[in-house]
Design an enzyme around this catalytic site. Structure first.
Site, PDB file in Angstrom:
ATOM      1  N   HIS A  60       0.683  -2.831  -0.258  1.00 13.35           N
ATOM      2  CA  HIS A  60       1.614  -3.704   0.527  1.00 13.35           C
ATOM      3  C   HIS A  60       0.652  -4.309   1.645  1.00 13.35           C
ATOM      4  CE1 HIS A  60       5.547  -1.714  -0.059  1.00 13.35           C
ATOM      5  NE2 HIS A  60       4.863  -1.374  -1.162  1.00 13.35           N
ATOM      6  N   GLU A  62       1.508  -6.279   4.578  1.00  9.27           N
ATOM      7  CA  GLU A  62       1.887  -5.705   5.111  1.00  9.27           C
ATOM      8  C   GLU A  62       0.540  -4.658   5.791  1.00  9.27           C
ATOM      9  OE1 GLU A  62       4.216  -6.366   3.956  1.00  9.27           O
ATOM     10  OE2 GLU A  62       6.064  -5.601   5.244  1.00  9.27           O
ATOM     11  N   CYS A  90       8.929  -2.888   4.955  1.00  9.68           N
ATOM     12  CA  CYS A  90       9.495  -1.749   4.186  1.00  9.68           C
ATOM     13  C   CYS A  90       9.457  -0.779   5.426  1.00  9.68           C
ATOM     14  CB  CYS A  90       9.102  -1.562   2.729  1.00  9.68           C
ATOM     15  SG  CYS A  90       7.408  -0.559   3.415  1.00  9.68           S
ATOM     16  N   CYS A  93       5.297   0.447   5.937  1.00 11.16           N
ATOM     17  CA  CYS A  93       5.102  -0.963   6.441  1.00 11.16           C
ATOM     18  C   CYS A  93       5.450  -0.072   7.877  1.00 11.16           C
ATOM     19  CB  CYS A  93       4.728  -2.062   5.806  1.00 11.16           C
ATOM     20  SG  CYS A  93       4.120  -2.751   4.668  1.00 11.16           S
TER      21      CYS A  93
END
Length: 171
Positions: A60, A62, A90, A93
């Site tokens: 991801h 992040e 999410c 993260c």
């Protein structure tokens, strides 16, 4: 000019940097999510989704940005940084944000399916954790949401086109 207006302009400036990262993800066929980590008015990390390219559920934007920031700053604590991300973090993260001690998170579009910075829950402000982050939601929300909506609309249209072609070849 009030401090609030200056901060809002700063947040929009950095969010535009995150949107540029999201554009890079989209160019690769990835879900267009971008992240930028800023410290003392300088970008210390930038990243975009690479889940498909790296074949990794953890790639991801992040997480990739946090990893880069830790390398750049030679520290795992990112206590004086701000994370800008185009989509609400999410659970995974949000956990990484808490663990890396990022004090401020600014995000663009809310995520009704997995948002853990206030939409479904707020893991970034969970009092039982040893660290909490201030969350600023909705920065350039229309632009961030539109980028995602357009991407998924194109993806669905392409999938439908391929199915139609496939069905036509069977006839």
């Amino acid at each position: 000019m009030s401090t609030l207006i200056v901060e809002e302009q700063d947040h929009e400036y950095w969010m535009r940097q995150a949107i540029r990262e999201a554009e890079k993800a989209e160019a690769l066929g990835e879900v267009p999510i971008g992240a930028v980590i800023v410290k003392d008015g300088e970008v210390v990390a930038r990243a975009h989704n690479l889940r498909e390219e790296l074949r990794s559920a953890t790639a991801h934007a992040e997480l990739l940005a946090i990893q880069e920031a830790c390398k750049t700053l030679e520290a795992w604590r990112l206590e004086e940084c701000t994370l800008y991300v185009t989509l609400e973090p999410c659970p995974m993260c949000a956990g990484a944000i808490v663990q890396s001690r990022i004090p401020t998170v600014v995000y663009g579009a809310s995520d009704p399916k997995a948002g853990c910075a206030g939409t479904l829950m707020n893991l970034l402000d969970e009092s039982r954790f040893n660290h909490r982050s201030t969350v600023i939601a909705g920065c350039l929300e229309v632009e961030c949401a539109s980028q995602l909506t357009t991407f998924f609309r194109k993806l669905r249209a392409e999938k439908k086109r391929r199915k139609t072609e496939s069905d036509g070849n069977l006839a």
